[in-house]
Design a protein around this motif. Structure first.
Motif, PDB file in Angstrom:
ATOM      1  N   MET A 136       7.298   2.965 -23.706  1.00 32.19           N
ATOM      2  CA  MET A 136       6.822   2.325 -22.488  1.00 32.19           C
ATOM      3  C   MET A 136       6.341   3.354 -21.460  1.00 32.19           C
ATOM      4  SD  MET A 136       8.778  -0.470 -20.056  1.00 32.19           S
ATOM      5  CE  MET A 136      10.140   0.604 -19.608  1.00 32.19           C
ATOM      6  N   PRO A 137       5.017   3.543 -21.338  1.00 32.52           N
ATOM      7  CA  PRO A 137       4.512   4.358 -20.241  1.00 32.52           C
ATOM      8  C   PRO A 137       4.762   3.644 -18.914  1.00 32.52           C
ATOM      9  CG  PRO A 137       2.750   3.828 -21.812  1.00 32.52           C
ATOM     10  CD  PRO A 137       3.963   3.050 -22.209  1.00 32.52           C
ATOM     11  N   LEU A 138       5.138   4.420 -17.897  1.00 32.43           N
ATOM     12  CA  LEU A 138       5.344   3.877 -16.555  1.00 32.43           C
ATOM     13  C   LEU A 138       4.305   4.491 -15.620  1.00 32.43           C
ATOM     14  CD1 LEU A 138       7.108   2.168 -14.551  1.00 32.43           C
ATOM     15  CD2 LEU A 138       8.312   4.323 -14.062  1.00 32.43           C
ATOM     16  N   TYR A 139       3.579   3.634 -14.947  1.00 32.50           N
ATOM     17  CA  TYR A 139       2.585   4.043 -13.965  1.00 32.50           C
ATOM     18  C   TYR A 139       3.119   3.753 -12.572  1.00 32.50           C
ATOM     19  CZ  TYR A 139      -0.819   4.233 -17.766  1.00 32.50           C
ATOM     20  OH  TYR A 139      -1.484   4.550 -18.917  1.00 32.50           O
ATOM     21  N   VAL A 140       2.531   4.416 -11.588  1.00 39.28           N
ATOM     22  CA  VAL A 140       2.812   4.129 -10.187  1.00 39.28           C
ATOM     23  C   VAL A 140       1.527   3.601  -9.583  1.00 39.28           C
ATOM     24  CG1 VAL A 140       3.344   5.136  -7.938  1.00 39.28           C
ATOM     25  CG2 VAL A 140       4.607   5.858  -9.944  1.00 39.28           C
ATOM     26  N   CYS A 141       1.652   2.579  -8.753  1.00 38.20           N
ATOM     27  CA  CYS A 141       0.495   1.995  -8.084  1.00 38.20           C
ATOM     28  C   CYS A 141       0.868   1.690  -6.638  1.00 38.20           C
ATOM     29  CB  CYS A 141       0.052   0.724  -8.800  1.00 38.20           C
ATOM     30  SG  CYS A 141      -1.381  -0.086  -8.051  1.00 38.20           S
ATOM     31  N   ARG A 142       0.056   2.178  -5.707  1.00 39.36           N
ATOM     32  CA  ARG A 142       0.298   1.944  -4.284  1.00 39.36           C
ATOM     33  C   ARG A 142      -0.789   1.076  -3.644  1.00 39.36           C
ATOM     34  NH1 ARG A 142       3.973   5.860  -2.085  1.00 39.36           N
ATOM     35  NH2 ARG A 142       4.513   7.449  -3.601  1.00 39.36           N
ATOM     36  N   VAL A 143      -1.847   0.783  -4.410  1.00 39.44           N
ATOM     37  CA  VAL A 143      -2.978   0.028  -3.863  1.00 39.44           C
ATOM     38  C   VAL A 143      -3.342  -1.108  -4.811  1.00 39.44           C
ATOM     39  CG1 VAL A 143      -5.399   0.168  -3.161  1.00 39.44           C
ATOM     40  CG2 VAL A 143      -3.879   2.115  -2.740  1.00 39.44           C
ATOM     41  N   TRP A 144      -3.414  -2.316  -4.258  1.00 38.13           N
ATOM     42  CA  TRP A 144      -3.846  -3.483  -5.035  1.00 38.13           C
ATOM     43  C   TRP A 144      -4.451  -4.489  -4.075  1.00 38.13           C
ATOM     44  CZ3 TRP A 144       1.240  -1.983  -4.443  1.00 38.13           C
ATOM     45  CH2 TRP A 144       2.039  -2.800  -3.639  1.00 38.13           C
ATOM     46  N   LYS A 145      -5.150  -5.452  -4.643  1.00 36.52           N
ATOM     47  CA  LYS A 145      -5.736  -6.530  -3.842  1.00 36.52           C
ATOM     48  C   LYS A 145      -4.981  -7.814  -4.128  1.00 36.52           C
ATOM     49  CE  LYS A 145     -10.387  -4.697  -3.541  1.00 36.52           C
ATOM     50  NZ  LYS A 145     -11.786  -4.863  -3.897  1.00 36.52           N
ATOM     51  N   GLY A 146      -4.728  -8.571  -3.072  1.00 37.90           N
ATOM     52  CA  GLY A 146      -4.025  -9.837  -3.218  1.00 37.90           C
ATOM     53  C   GLY A 146      -2.588  -9.721  -2.749  1.00 37.90           C
ATOM     54  N   ILE A 147      -1.922 -10.849  -2.762  1.00 38.98           N
ATOM     55  CA  ILE A 147      -0.522 -10.933  -2.348  1.00 38.98           C
ATOM     56  C   ILE A 147       0.327 -11.114  -3.594  1.00 38.98           C
ATOM     57  CG2 ILE A 147       1.168 -12.285  -1.053  1.00 38.98           C
ATOM     58  CD1 ILE A 147      -1.159 -13.036   0.849  1.00 38.98           C
ATOM     59  N   VAL A 148       1.320 -10.261  -3.751  1.00 34.29           N
ATOM     60  CA  VAL A 148       2.218 -10.345  -4.903  1.00 34.29           C
ATOM     61  C   VAL A 148       2.918 -11.699  -4.877  1.00 34.29           C
ATOM     62  CG1 VAL A 148       4.285  -9.374  -5.967  1.00 34.29           C
ATOM     63  CG2 VAL A 148       2.547  -7.843  -5.005  1.00 34.29           C
ATOM     64  N   ASP A 189      -8.212   0.514 -12.281  1.00 35.30           N
ATOM     65  CA  ASP A 189      -7.585   1.542 -13.122  1.00 35.30           C
ATOM     66  C   ASP A 189      -7.425   2.883 -12.406  1.00 35.30           C
ATOM     67  OD1 ASP A 189     -10.290   2.169 -13.171  1.00 35.30           O
ATOM     68  OD2 ASP A 189     -10.374   2.495 -15.326  1.00 35.30           O
ATOM     69  N   THR A 190      -8.278   3.177 -11.422  1.00 31.20           N
ATOM     70  CA  THR A 190      -8.146   4.442 -10.698  1.00 31.20           C
ATOM     71  C   THR A 190      -6.930   4.445  -9.767  1.00 31.20           C
ATOM     72  OG1 THR A 190      -9.651   3.674  -8.967  1.00 31.20           O
ATOM     73  CG2 THR A 190     -10.616   4.947 -10.792  1.00 31.20           C
TER      74      THR A 190
END
Length: 146
Positions: free
Chosen positions: A98-110, A78-79
């Motif tokens: 619809m809230p829109l978030y931005v995410c630049r960091v995740w674990k795993g392969i899309v 969530d951070t």
């Protein structure tokens, strides 16, 4: 003394509000991920930002983390979700918030886990891609951010 004979105006019937959350996953090249809505779904063939409905008892962040795991097989903390903007759009039978978030960091392969097609695109290229009406106003915000 004059009296008024005007009829009171009635407000249009309120549409139910549906809360959906979405994310702009941003890769190292500044591209965002979009997914094609599958056949059999409303607005099939249109491209949208990943996400989904917020369930009872869920926060938008919790719902987004769940949806990203289910749809794309990635883990997001969530951070790593930064709120950016929101869409508010009246469809025929409901009003979408619809809230829109931005995410630049995740674990795993899309990975598409629900048979959907995925594309990584530069924000300016989104103008040329068929998207649901609620998603279109979000393009300018992403273009200006990235």
């Amino acid at each position: 003394m004059a009296t008024s004979t005007s009829t009171p105006t009635t407000a249009p019937e309120a549409l139910p509000i549906v809360l959906v959350v979405a994310v702009a996953l941003v890769d190292a090249d500044g591209r965002v991920l979009i997914a094609e809505r599958a056949e059999g779904k409303a607005m099939a063939g249109l491209w949208e930002f990943p996400g989904g409905k917020v369930g009872a008892g869920e926060t938008p962040e919790t719902a987004l983390i769940r949806e990203l795991k289910e749809e794309l097989g990635i883990d997001v903390h969530d951070t790593c979700l930064a709120p950016l903007t929101f869409a508010s759009h009246a469809y025929e039978h409901f009003h979408l918030l619809m809230p829109l978030y931005v995410c630049r960091v995740w674990k795993g392969i899309v990975t598409p886990r629900e048979g959907q097609r995925l594309r990584w695109v530069k924000p300016a290229a989104l103008y040329d891609i068929p998207m649901p009406p609620a998603d279109r106003p979000l393009i300018a915000v992403l273009r200006d951010l990235l």
